[in-house]
Design an enzyme around this catalytic site. Structure first.
Site, PDB file in Angstrom:
ATOM      1  NE  ARG A  85      39.093  32.738  43.551  1.00  0.00           N
ATOM      2  CZ  ARG A  85      37.889  33.085  43.986  1.00  0.00           C
ATOM      3  NH1 ARG A  85      37.387  32.505  45.067  1.00  0.00           N
ATOM      4  NH2 ARG A  85      37.188  34.002  43.371  1.00  0.00           N
TER       5      ARG A  85
ATOM      6  CE  LYS B  63      30.842  35.569  49.284  1.00  0.00           C
ATOM      7  NZ  LYS B  63      31.955  36.551  49.346  1.00  0.00           N
TER       8      LYS B  63
ATOM      9  NE  ARG C  20      36.742  38.375  42.379  1.00  0.00           N
ATOM     10  CZ  ARG C  20      37.700  37.899  43.172  1.00  0.00           C
ATOM     11  NH1 ARG C  20      38.959  38.203  42.952  1.00  0.00           N
ATOM     12  NH2 ARG C  20      37.386  37.121  44.162  1.00  0.00           N
TER      13      ARG C  20
ATOM     14  NE  ARG D 190      29.490  37.495  42.662  1.00  0.00           N
ATOM     15  CZ  ARG D 190      30.210  36.448  43.007  1.00  0.00           C
ATOM     16  NH1 ARG D 190      29.682  35.443  43.654  1.00  0.00           N
ATOM     17  NH2 ARG D 190      31.482  36.386  42.701  1.00  0.00           N
TER      18      ARG D 190
ATOM     19  NE  ARG E 121      40.351  33.920  47.732  1.00  0.00           N
ATOM     20  CZ  ARG E 121      39.098  34.318  47.492  1.00  0.00           C
ATOM     21  NH1 ARG E 121      38.133  34.017  48.343  1.00  0.00           N
ATOM     22  NH2 ARG E 121      38.820  35.035  46.442  1.00  0.00           N
TER      23      ARG E 121
HETATM   24  P1  ADP Z   1      34.965  34.722  50.316  1.00  0.00           P
HETATM   25  O1  ADP Z   1      34.480  33.316  50.046  1.00  0.00           O
HETATM   26  O2  ADP Z   1      33.948  35.559  51.023  1.00  0.00           O
HETATM   27  O3  ADP Z   1      35.519  35.419  49.103  1.00  0.00           O
HETATM   28  P2  ADP Z   1      37.144  33.392  51.766  1.00  0.00           P
HETATM   29  O4  ADP Z   1      36.423  32.462  52.687  1.00  0.00           O
HETATM   30  O5  ADP Z   1      37.791  32.801  50.575  1.00  0.00           O
HETATM   31  O6  ADP Z   1      36.167  34.624  51.336  1.00  0.00           O
HETATM   32  O7  ADP Z   1      38.200  34.201  52.643  1.00  0.00           O
HETATM   33  C1  ADP Z   1      39.063  35.175  52.028  1.00  0.00           C
HETATM   34  C2  ADP Z   1      40.442  35.117  52.695  1.00  0.00           C
HETATM   35  O8  ADP Z   1      40.349  35.630  54.033  1.00  0.00           O
HETATM   36  C3  ADP Z   1      41.015  33.715  52.783  1.00  0.00           C
HETATM   37  O9  ADP Z   1      42.405  33.789  52.563  1.00  0.00           O
HETATM   38  C4  ADP Z   1      40.695  33.294  54.237  1.00  0.00           C
HETATM   39  O10 ADP Z   1      41.627  32.353  54.757  1.00  0.00           O
HETATM   40  C5  ADP Z   1      40.753  34.628  54.978  1.00  0.00           C
HETATM   41  N1  ADP Z   1      39.801  34.704  56.096  1.00  0.00           N
HETATM   42  C6  ADP Z   1      38.542  34.181  56.146  1.00  0.00           C
HETATM   43  N2  ADP Z   1      37.937  34.487  57.307  1.00  0.00           N
HETATM   44  C7  ADP Z   1      38.832  35.241  58.017  1.00  0.00           C
HETATM   45  C8  ADP Z   1      38.802  35.874  59.310  1.00  0.00           C
HETATM   46  N3  ADP Z   1      37.718  35.797  60.095  1.00  0.00           N
HETATM   47  N4  ADP Z   1      39.891  36.559  59.684  1.00  0.00           N
HETATM   48  C9  ADP Z   1      40.996  36.649  58.873  1.00  0.00           C
HETATM   49  N5  ADP Z   1      41.080  36.082  57.660  1.00  0.00           N
HETATM   50  C10 ADP Z   1      40.016  35.380  57.224  1.00  0.00           C
HETATM   51  P1  AMP Z   2      33.625  33.725  43.796  1.00  0.00           P
HETATM   52  O1  AMP Z   2      34.311  32.416  43.950  1.00  0.00           O
HETATM   53  O2  AMP Z   2      32.267  33.787  44.429  1.00  0.00           O
HETATM   54  O3  AMP Z   2      34.514  34.900  44.193  1.00  0.00           O
HETATM   55  O4  AMP Z   2      33.333  33.885  42.229  1.00  0.00           O
HETATM   56  C1  AMP Z   2      34.399  33.907  41.292  1.00  0.00           C
HETATM   57  C2  AMP Z   2      33.881  34.417  39.944  1.00  0.00           C
HETATM   58  O5  AMP Z   2      32.898  33.504  39.400  1.00  0.00           O
HETATM   59  C3  AMP Z   2      33.164  35.771  39.969  1.00  0.00           C
HETATM   60  O6  AMP Z   2      34.062  36.882  39.957  1.00  0.00           O
HETATM   61  C4  AMP Z   2      32.323  35.687  38.684  1.00  0.00           C
HETATM   62  O7  AMP Z   2      33.118  35.860  37.529  1.00  0.00           O
HETATM   63  C5  AMP Z   2      31.867  34.222  38.714  1.00  0.00           C
HETATM   64  N1  AMP Z   2      30.612  34.062  39.494  1.00  0.00           N
HETATM   65  C6  AMP Z   2      30.461  33.389  40.678  1.00  0.00           C
HETATM   66  N2  AMP Z   2      29.186  33.440  41.080  1.00  0.00           N
HETATM   67  C7  AMP Z   2      28.508  34.152  40.155  1.00  0.00           C
HETATM   68  C8  AMP Z   2      27.160  34.577  40.024  1.00  0.00           C
HETATM   69  N3  AMP Z   2      26.230  34.268  40.946  1.00  0.00           N
HETATM   70  N4  AMP Z   2      26.816  35.304  38.939  1.00  0.00           N
HETATM   71  C9  AMP Z   2      27.724  35.607  37.990  1.00  0.00           C
HETATM   72  N5  AMP Z   2      29.025  35.274  38.059  1.00  0.00           N
HETATM   73  C10 AMP Z   2      29.417  34.555  39.131  1.00  0.00           C
END
Ligand code: ADP
Ligand code: AMP
Length: 229
Positions: free
Chosen positions: A170, A19, A181, A98, A137
């Site tokens: 992270r 995302k 999560r 969420r 990541r």
């Molecule tokens: P989200 O925001 O949904 O948690 P991220 O955008 O942070 O996901 O992506 C999670 C991990 O997967 C990151 O390390 C990113 O570089 C990798 N990633 C994202 N899109 C792809 C894809 N299409 N194919 C392979 N790896 C990906």
């Molecule tokens: P994310 O970056 O979306 O993976 O979010 C990281 C963390 O932030 C989550 O695991 C939650 O602890 C908190 N968080 C992010 N968005 C929300 C939401 N909409 N509601 C509650 N907690 C959230």
């Protein structure tokens, strides 16, 4: 002068679906402002206050931050970004809603603002792919750009392509926090997809493909929705 009505898009999907990666690529192409509630919380956590300690207590163990606090922080941010003479069409909401309560609170907030929801992009990736994506990541400690050790490495090891700052892992990308999560996602967040599907807003996207192919598809689909608006 009357306030301009904004048109928003939500991007949903499990943790690791891509995302944040997709939002960073498509938002500027569609005149949307990317807002990630996770990034908002990480900014607060980087500070030193009672609020940062409270939020860290939820985020680091992979739990949700309470709804009321999340909704308040998000809407304050939206008001700040879209106030005044913003050129943006609206927000690209990433990580929110969420759960069903957040989805309904968002409906109320948008109605009060006179704004509308144009589409909910659902980036779908099989669960077995997610752990590998999340534990590999890397994120930029300065601008938040996202990489992956194997699937999307930076040009120079450990250094952000965008701003040159150091890449870090992270604090919640540990196997234990990821498991928690993902369980919360499938129990509380995935059912919200049905809510948006019933409203005719859901756009299903296969997220198990090359990054650029996915973003081109999302931009094309959303552009035609904006054009039809
Ligand atoms: P989200 O925001 O949904 O948690 P991220 O955008 O942070 O996901 O992506 C999670 C991990 O997967 C990151 O390390 C990113 O570089 C990798 N990633 C994202 N899109 C792809 C894809 N299409 N194919 C392979 N790896 C990906
Ligand atoms: P994310 O970056 O979306 O993976 O979010 C990281 C963390 O932030 C989550 O695991 C939650 O602890 C908190 N968080 C992010 N968005 C929300 C939401 N909409 N509601 C509650 N907690 C959230």
């Amino acid at each position: 002068m009357a306030k301009k009505s904004a048109a928003h898009v939500i991007i949903m999907g499990p943790q690791g679906a891509g995302k944040g990666t997709q939002a960073a690529l498509v938002a500027p192409r569609l005149r949307l402002e990317h807002v990630s509630t996770g990034d908002l919380f990480r900014q607060v956590m980087a500070g030193d206050s009672e609020l940062s300690t409270e939020i860290r207590g939820y985020v680091d163990r992979g739990a949700l931050v309470p709804d009321a606090l999340t909704i308040r922080m998000l809407m304050e941010y939206v008001d700040e970004v879209l106030g005044g003479e913003s050129e943006m069409r609206g927000m690209l909401l990433d990580g929110f809603p969420r759960n069903q309560a957040q989805a309904e609170a968002l409906d109320v907030a948008l109605r009060e603002r006179g704004d509308r929801l144009v589409s909910v992009v659902h980036v779908d990736v099989p669960r077995e792919r997610l752990m590998e994506r999340l534990t590999g990541r890397l994120v930029c400690s300065n601008c938040g750009a996202t990489y992956h050790r194997r699937f999307n490495p930076p040009k120079v090891d450990g250094v952000c392509d965008v701003c040159g700052a150091t890449l870090t892992q992270r604090s919640d990308d540990t196997p234990e926090a990821v498991e928690r999560r993902l369980s919360i996602y499938y129990e509380q967040t995935a059912p919200v997809l049905d809510y948006y599907r019933a409203a005719g807003l859901l756009l299903d996207v296969d997220g198990d493909r090359p990054i650029a192919e996915i973003s081109d598809g999302i931009v094309e689909a959303l552009q035609s929705k904006f054009d039809a608006d």
